[in-house]
Enzyme design. Structure first.
Site, mmCIF file in Angstrom:
data_model
loop_
_atom_site.group_PDB
_atom_site.id
_atom_site.type_symbol
_atom_site.label_atom_id
_atom_site.label_comp_id
_atom_site.label_asym_id
_atom_site.label_seq_id
_atom_site.Cartn_x
_atom_site.Cartn_y
_atom_site.Cartn_z
ATOM 1 C CD GLU A 35 2.006 10.345 -10.046
ATOM 2 O OE1 GLU A 35 2.881 9.474 -9.939
ATOM 3 O OE2 GLU A 35 0.808 10.159 -9.730
ATOM 4 N N GLY A 84 0.382 2.337 -5.834
ATOM 5 C CA GLY A 84 1.618 3.106 -5.674
ATOM 6 C C GLY A 84 2.035 3.627 -7.036
ATOM 7 C CB THR A 115 3.649 4.146 -13.209
ATOM 8 O OG1 THR A 115 2.363 4.754 -13.035
ATOM 9 C CG2 THR A 115 3.677 3.388 -14.513
ATOM 10 N N GLY A 116 6.318 3.185 -11.795
ATOM 11 C CA GLY A 116 7.644 2.567 -11.936
ATOM 12 C C GLY A 116 7.771 1.337 -11.057
ATOM 13 C CB VAL A 117 7.051 0.708 -7.439
ATOM 14 C CG1 VAL A 117 6.942 -0.518 -6.543
ATOM 15 C CG2 VAL A 117 8.076 1.684 -6.863
ATOM 16 C CB CYS A 173 -3.642 8.574 -7.507
ATOM 17 S SG CYS A 173 -5.190 8.116 -6.743
ATOM 18 C CD GLU A 224 -6.657 0.930 -9.741
ATOM 19 O OE1 GLU A 224 -6.442 1.957 -10.419
ATOM 20 O OE2 GLU A 224 -7.392 0.012 -10.136
ATOM 21 C CB SER A 279 -0.972 -0.029 1.179
ATOM 22 O OG SER A 279 -0.282 -0.209 2.390
ATOM 23 C CE LYS A 327 6.502 -2.454 1.205
ATOM 24 N NZ LYS A 327 6.598 -1.256 2.048
HETATM 25 P P1 NAD Z 1 5.510 4.117 -4.111
HETATM 26 O O1 NAD Z 1 5.413 3.429 -5.413
HETATM 27 O O2 NAD Z 1 6.757 4.830 -3.783
HETATM 28 O O3 NAD Z 1 5.278 3.059 -2.930
HETATM 29 C C1 NAD Z 1 4.127 2.252 -2.885
HETATM 30 C C2 NAD Z 1 4.432 1.023 -2.055
HETATM 31 O O4 NAD Z 1 5.355 0.202 -2.784
HETATM 32 C C3 NAD Z 1 5.094 1.314 -0.711
HETATM 33 O O5 NAD Z 1 4.588 0.442 0.273
HETATM 34 C C4 NAD Z 1 6.545 1.030 -0.997
HETATM 35 O O6 NAD Z 1 7.288 0.720 0.152
HETATM 36 C C5 NAD Z 1 6.421 -0.161 -1.921
HETATM 37 N N1 NAD Z 1 7.621 -0.466 -2.728
HETATM 38 C C6 NAD Z 1 8.494 0.395 -3.295
HETATM 39 N N2 NAD Z 1 9.445 -0.289 -3.982
HETATM 40 C C7 NAD Z 1 9.155 -1.601 -3.844
HETATM 41 C C8 NAD Z 1 9.754 -2.799 -4.307
HETATM 42 N N3 NAD Z 1 10.852 -2.775 -5.070
HETATM 43 N N4 NAD Z 1 9.177 -3.971 -3.962
HETATM 44 C C9 NAD Z 1 8.055 -4.021 -3.218
HETATM 45 N N5 NAD Z 1 7.437 -2.911 -2.740
HETATM 46 C C10 NAD Z 1 7.981 -1.718 -3.049
HETATM 47 O O7 NAD Z 1 4.233 5.086 -4.005
HETATM 48 P P2 NAD Z 1 3.841 6.138 -2.870
HETATM 49 O O8 NAD Z 1 4.792 7.286 -2.906
HETATM 50 O O9 NAD Z 1 3.615 5.454 -1.567
HETATM 51 O O10 NAD Z 1 2.420 6.602 -3.411
HETATM 52 C C11 NAD Z 1 2.288 7.554 -4.411
HETATM 53 C C12 NAD Z 1 2.029 6.911 -5.754
HETATM 54 O O11 NAD Z 1 0.879 6.082 -5.662
HETATM 55 C C13 NAD Z 1 1.716 7.920 -6.841
HETATM 56 O O12 NAD Z 1 2.338 7.542 -8.038
HETATM 57 C C14 NAD Z 1 0.194 7.845 -6.970
HETATM 58 O O13 NAD Z 1 -0.298 8.266 -8.220
HETATM 59 C C15 NAD Z 1 -0.049 6.405 -6.692
HETATM 60 N N6 NAD Z 1 -1.408 6.168 -6.219
HETATM 61 C C16 NAD Z 1 -2.312 5.679 -7.122
HETATM 62 C C17 NAD Z 1 -3.616 5.470 -6.742
HETATM 63 C C18 NAD Z 1 -4.632 4.935 -7.727
HETATM 64 O O14 NAD Z 1 -5.727 4.556 -7.311
HETATM 65 N N7 NAD Z 1 -4.314 4.892 -9.012
HETATM 66 C C19 NAD Z 1 -4.015 5.757 -5.438
HETATM 67 C C20 NAD Z 1 -3.057 6.239 -4.537
HETATM 68 C C21 NAD Z 1 -1.757 6.436 -4.953
#
Ligand code: NAD
Length: 542
Positions: free
Chosen positions: A425, A265, A267-269, A327, A293, A187, A212
């Protein structure tokens, strides 16, 4: 004894409280904030219902008051990932064999606990840990999370009710099994409700979970766990771990029992995780369900027939609520030349009246961005815009990270429809406005559609019905949630199912029946009442 077709309480959206001066809810949340700030908490992981503390303690600070310590969370390592997987797999049989009404009752009870005795604590945790003002906390951590829980229970029963036809002498049935393995929920920091839904939606359908959260959301994540435990969630159904993403990913994505990823989270991740799962595909018992998402570059386009005041209000709310860290936040706007002077006048007047600061002062509309990384990234875009000939900062533009990570709501004006901040973004309080010639409306729609890899939310403002119809058609694939004369944020569960396509995700619409379908693996059962006893068909006779 389970011998009746139960009807679940019909869901309605949780009413949003106002927190106006002198309301009881305002007094309660202020009291909760004071209490929570006065003690430093130690936040454990939760594996198989046991609270696990480690020696590796990481401090939690409010993003708007970085000197203050709210407490520490216990960071885990690979051994905790393995324990969480084992706990999920051990809990699986009992949980999936629990009759659905008992699973439903746990989540319905959790919603009522959240709406009642936990409301102030949940809001206070989200305000302090994620720097949301009280209204942003209420619509997310309480109202939306309650809605996810209650509406999903309704959708679950609708799915279970879908059954096939039966020919004479035959009874066909569909059974909605959970996935064969465990689900990994990852999340983001920005919505407490999303964090809750990512683990609760698959769990409701009978799956067991390793969850996580983002480190910056742990302060409210533990409140979710406390509520679920009080509601009676059995040990091991949801296992909460605080482990670096790659550490968790390395172990989980190599496990043959990995059955599904529920991710929100960036898009790249997500792309990286999908690739890892793809590379490991031969290791798994089943093809894993992958639901993500992800990012957005959400737009507002105004037609010359639009009402300038309505456009300006949508931009102020859509771009700057929760510091643009939704987002769905409006981050690029396309405004026709004829309308721009009025839109600009109203927008700048709105922004003049907005104050930025701690959410503990209820008069602040804008609070801090989540952490130093976010602050540096967002302020980098502003610094570059200040130097660019293609861009002009017409509001805000200042930022400071002494007391907290504060960035003033910033508006960049550009004539270059492909200027960097129109495409990427930013995830902060930065709105870029491109002004176009009125006659170029259709051309601008085309550029809008081709400008970013995302397709999450977008809005058109117009009075001209032909223009509304045409824009909806031209931008058919530019957004998964499309708004007509409304801001592109604030989707409500049960009303506007949420999710985007292209680079924005798998569009499985969180908080809808579509999402729940991803967490089941149906089994068709055909029962023959009078099986044939002769292999010969009539056509074989001479
Ligand atoms: P993030 O991608 O940095 O992190 C999201 C989650 O992924 C975190 O728990 C992080 O610890 C985990 N993570 C990161 N690298 C990982 C890896 N290599 N392996 C496993 N887990 C990993 O995103 P953020 O900064 O927490 O959230 C912001 C992003 O989320 C923005 O891009 C936003 O647009 C997106 N978002 C999208 C929606 C939607 O519904 N489309 C909703 C909320 C947020």
């Amino acid at each position: 004894m389970s011998n009746a077709y139960y009807e679940v309480p019909y869901p309605v959206n949780e009413p949003i409280k106002s927190y106006a001066p002198d309301t009881p809810e305002r007094a309660e949340v202020k009291k909760a904030i004071k209490q929570m700030k006065s003690k430093k908490v130690s936040i454990p992981m939760v594996i198989n219902g046991k609270r696990i503390a480690t020696k590796n303690k990481v401090a939690i600070h409010p993003p708007h008051e970085i000197k203050h310590v709210l407490g520490h969370f216990s960071k885990g390592d690979g051994s905790h990932v393995n324990k969480a997987i084992k706990a999920a797999m051990d809990a699986k049989e009992a949980w999936e064999n629990t009759p659905w009404e008992h699973r439903a009752a746990i989540f319905l009870k959790a919603a009522d606990l959240l709406a009642g005795p936990y409301r102030a604590r949940m809001n206070a945790a989200t305000m302090l840990g994620q720097s949301k003002n009280v209204f942003q906390a209420e619509i997310d951590a309480v109202a939306e999370f309650c809605d996810f829980l209650r509406f999903n229970v309704q959708y679950m029963t609708e799915i279970y009710g879908i059954q096939p036809e039966s020919a004479p002498g035959i009874w066909n049935r569909l059974e909605y099994r959970p996935l064969e393995g465990f689900v990994f929920a990852i999340s983001p920091f920005n919505f407490t409700s999303i964090a809750g839904n990512l683990c609760c939606a698959p769990a409701m359908m009978g799956n067991t979970i390793v969850w996580k959260p983002a480190e910056t959301q742990i302060y409210s994540a533990i409140v979710i766990m406390d509520i679920l435990e009080e509601a009676g969630l059995p040990p091991g159904v949801i296992n909460l771990i605080y482990v670096d993403g790659p550490v968790a990913g390395d172990i989980i994505f190599s496990d043959s029992d990995f059955a599904g990823l529920h991710f929100t989270g960036s898009t790249g991740v997500f792309r990286h995780l999908w690739q890892t799962i793809g590379n490991n595909i031969s290791k798994y018992r089943s093809y894993p369900r992958i639901v993500g998402e992800t990012g957005g570059k959400d737009f507002v386009i105004a037609h010359p027939s639009a009402n300038a005041k309505e456009v300006a209000t949508a931009l102020t709310r859509g771009a700057f609520e929760y510091q643009g860290q939704k987002c769905s936040a409006a981050s690029r706007a396309y405004i026709p030349k004829s309308l721009w002077p009025d839109v600009k006048k109203y927008l700048l007047a709105d922004l003049k009246s907005i104050t930025t600061g701690t959410p503990e002062d209820f008069s602040n509309f804008v609070n801090a961005v989540i952490d130093e990384n976010a602050f540096d990234k967002i302020s980098g875009y502003i610094a570059r815009a200040k130097k660019s000939k293609a861009a002009k900062i017409i509001a805000g533009g200042t930022y400071k990270k002494t007391k907290g990570y504060f960035i003033e709501p910033t508006v960049i004006e550009t004539k270059d429809l492909k200027y960097q901040t129109m495409c990427e973004e930013i995830f902060g309080p930065v709105l870029t406005v491109a002004v176009f010639n009125d006659k170029d409306y259709d051309k601008t729609c085309k550029v809008l559609d081709e400008t970013s890899p995302y397709s999450l939310t977008g809005a058109v403002f117009a009075k001209d019905r032909y223009a509304i119809e045409k824009t909806s058609r031209l931008l058919k694939n530019s957004a998964g949630n499309f708004y007509i004369n409304d801001k592109p944020t604030g989707a409500v569960v049960g009303q506007q199912p949420f999710g985007g396509a292209r680079g924005s995700g798998t569009n499985d619409k969180a908080g809808s029946v579509l999402n729940l379908y991803r967490w089941i693996s149906p089994r068709t059962i055909k029962e023959n009442f009078v099986p044939p006893t002769d292999y010969r068909y009539p056509f074989l006779e001479e």
